[in-house]
Design a protein around this motif. Structure first.
Motif, short mmCIF file in Angstrom:
data_model
loop_
_atom_site.label_atom_id
_atom_site.label_comp_id
_atom_site.label_asym_id
_atom_site.label_seq_id
_atom_site.Cartn_x
_atom_site.Cartn_y
_atom_site.Cartn_z
N UNK A 30 -11.22 -14.29 0.02
CA UNK A 30 -12.42 -13.47 0.42
C UNK A 30 -11.64 -12.49 1.41
N UNK A 31 -10.61 -13.83 2.40
CA UNK A 31 -10.25 -13.24 3.41
C UNK A 31 -8.61 -12.80 3.57
N UNK A 32 -7.77 -13.11 2.20
CA UNK A 32 -6.63 -12.56 2.32
C UNK A 32 -6.43 -10.94 1.78
N UNK A 33 -7.77 -10.52 0.94
CA UNK A 33 -7.38 -9.04 0.05
C UNK A 33 -7.62 -8.45 1.26
N UNK A 34 -8.72 -8.89 2.15
CA UNK A 34 -9.38 -8.18 3.70
C UNK A 34 -8.03 -7.92 4.45
N UNK A 35 -6.95 -9.18 5.00
CA UNK A 35 -5.74 -8.87 5.69
C UNK A 35 -4.64 -7.78 4.24
N UNK A 36 -4.55 -8.00 3.48
CA UNK A 36 -3.62 -7.29 2.12
C UNK A 36 -3.92 -5.50 3.24
N UNK A 37 -4.90 -5.52 2.56
CA UNK A 37 -5.87 -3.97 2.97
C UNK A 37 -5.36 -3.33 4.55
N UNK A 38 -5.12 -4.35 5.80
CA UNK A 38 -4.75 -4.11 6.45
C UNK A 38 -3.11 -3.44 6.94
N UNK A 39 -1.93 -3.85 5.34
CA UNK A 39 -0.78 -3.82 5.06
C UNK A 39 -0.36 -4.47 6.49
N UNK A 40 -0.66 -5.85 6.77
CA UNK A 40 0.03 -5.75 8.25
C UNK A 40 1.01 -7.09 7.47
N UNK A 41 2.32 -7.14 7.79
CA UNK A 41 3.54 -8.29 7.01
C UNK A 41 3.68 -9.55 7.66
N UNK A 42 3.90 -9.24 8.86
CA UNK A 42 3.96 -10.67 9.60
C UNK A 42 3.60 -10.98 10.55
N UNK A 43 3.39 -12.55 11.11
CA UNK A 43 2.60 -12.84 12.13
C UNK A 43 3.08 -12.81 12.92
#
Length: 238
Positions: A225-238
């Motif tokens: 559930x979480x990973x697609x939401x992070x994808x929507x933020x467009x963040x590429x690096x931790x």
């Protein structure tokens, strides 16, 4: 001819006591701001600007930044200040791999405890879950997130393996950031409460295999559930 001994200037006890406290306070304040996204992923500022926002002096903030960089929460950029590290899906996938492995083993260890110890742990885990449930129904998302974090911290700490506890701490700091960042977008908070209760039941019954499976399924569902939401933020690096 007698030589004069030079004595070191004594540092007042109050000053010695204060220094670590100020650094610890700055560290705790910065970590809270990072975890609740007051300092959002990608935020960049000088140490002085961060100190001003926290209402602190620059020196303890500088020491806190060093500790937070070691934990992977910030990055010091030469002549550009401090960068709050982003949360990338690929990194979070790796973090969840570690979480599933450690928490799965912790669940097994708890379920293998003597009955009285299992009852005590199950009671503490149930209390955190009840707090989550109440917060969910009240619409208090920050309280839900804090209770969820306490549940998972208790799960590992009560397993009695100090190395697992130390390893999971930094990982949990990073996963908690992801939970808090995406909390308003998540749709399955009630499912987490039900899954926690199923895990508690397996621990209470003394069934290590079931406890491991309940934890595994719970964490993988949350990850997916979480990973697609992070994808929507467009963040590429931790």
């Amino acid at each position: 001819m007698a030589t004069r001994r030079r004595t070191a200037k004594a540092v007042p006890v109050q000053e010695v006591d204060r220094r670590p406290s100020m650094v610890d306070d700055a560290y705790a304040a910065m970590k809270r701001a990072i975890q609740d996204s007051s300092f959002a992923p990608g935020y960049q500022a000088s140490e002085q600007e961060i100190a001003d926002r926290l209402g602190m002096s620059r020196t303890p903030v500088h020491e806190a930044v060093i500790r937070l960089q070691e934990e992977g929460l910030v990055r010091v950029l030469s002549r550009k200040g401090v960068l709050i590290c982003a949360l990338a899906p690929a990194d979070m996938r790796e973090i969840y791999d570690v979480i599933v492995a450690i928490e799965g083993r912790a669940a097994e260890l708890l379920a293998a405890l003597p009955a009285a110890d299992r009852d005590a742990v199950a009671g503490d885990l149930a209390a955190h879950t009840d707090t989550m449930d109440a917060a969910w129904h009240a619409g208090d998302l920050p309280a839900w997130g804090q209770a969820d974090a306490l549940f998972h911290r208790t799960l590992v700490e009560r397993a009695g393996n100090g190395r697992m506890t130390r390893i999971i701490q930094t990982i949990n700091d990073q996963s908690h950031r992801a939970r808090m960042l995406t909390l308003k977008l998540r749709r399955e908070l009630g499912a987490s409460v039900a899954e926690h209760r199923a895990l508690i039941d397996a621990i209470h019954r003394g069934d290590p295999a079931a406890a491991h499976d309940r934890l595994h399924d719970h964490r993988l569902r949350a990850r997916d559930e979480l990973l697609p939401l992070l994808e929507s933020f467009g963040l590429k690096h931790l």
